[in-house]
Enzyme design. Structure first.
Site: not given
Length: 188
Positions: A108, A40-41
């Site tokens: 999330s 994600k990062s």
């Protein structure tokens, strides 16, 4: 959110629509979700570079980079994770109103919390793009950039999303070529 009586909001004279028109942008929150170690990062960093190259101010918002006061340490039970998602969604929505493109890289794990994040944006008239970084747990565990999977294997860490705590995979969404052209044209 509790408001302190000594803190009073002083609105500026320039509204969101005026700001967007003056800056020539109407961005979106790009919400990257997936397991720890999914990338994600990395994707957020590449998106930021792309946005900046196209004169769009990308603003990465990653959990480990956000300052947290000691009384607000994140909890990793379901309620704590949901509250963290809500807070990040509110900050992202506010950032977009100022002309930035928030790039949220956050596990999330629960669908209901992501739906709430989306609805906070949509109710404010702000675009929300959810991107599921679909990396198998075995690949994430082999990367293990933070050592979480190793700690979970030894029992030193519990409630690791994708191992002993669930990750609710987002439903597949398909963008039409018309929608893709509309978003791509915004960067030209």
């Amino acid at each position: 959110m509790d408001k302190h009586p000594d803190v009073v909001w002083s609105p500026g004279s320039l509204g969101r629509e005026q700001r967007w028109q003056a800056l020539g942008i109407r961005g979106a929150t790009i919400w990257l979700t997936g397991l720890s170690g999914s990338g994600k990062s990395t994707v957020a960093t590449a998106l930021e570079e792309h946005l900046i190259a196209h004169h769009r101010p990308g603003l990465p918002a990653r959990r480990r980079q956000r300052p947290v006061r000691s009384e607000q340490r994140p909890r990793f039970d379901r309620a704590g994770r949901d509250e963290n998602v809500r807070r990040v969604a509110e900050v992202a929505s506010s950032s977009l109103s100022r002309g930035w493109w928030p790039l949220v890289a956050l596990i999330s794990p629960y669908a209901a919390a992501r739906t709430l994040a989306r609805s906070l944006h949509e109710s404010a008239g702000i675009a929300f793009i959810e991107v599921y970084v679909a990396t198998p747990v075995a690949v994430c565990a082999s990367r293990d950039p933070k050592g979480y999977y190793a700690r979970a294997r030894t029992g030193a860490m519990v409630s690791l999303t994708g191992v002993d705590d669930p990750y609710e995979v987002p439903p597949p969404r398909s963008w039409s070529s018309m929608e893709m052209r509309r978003w791509t044209n915004r960067w030209d």
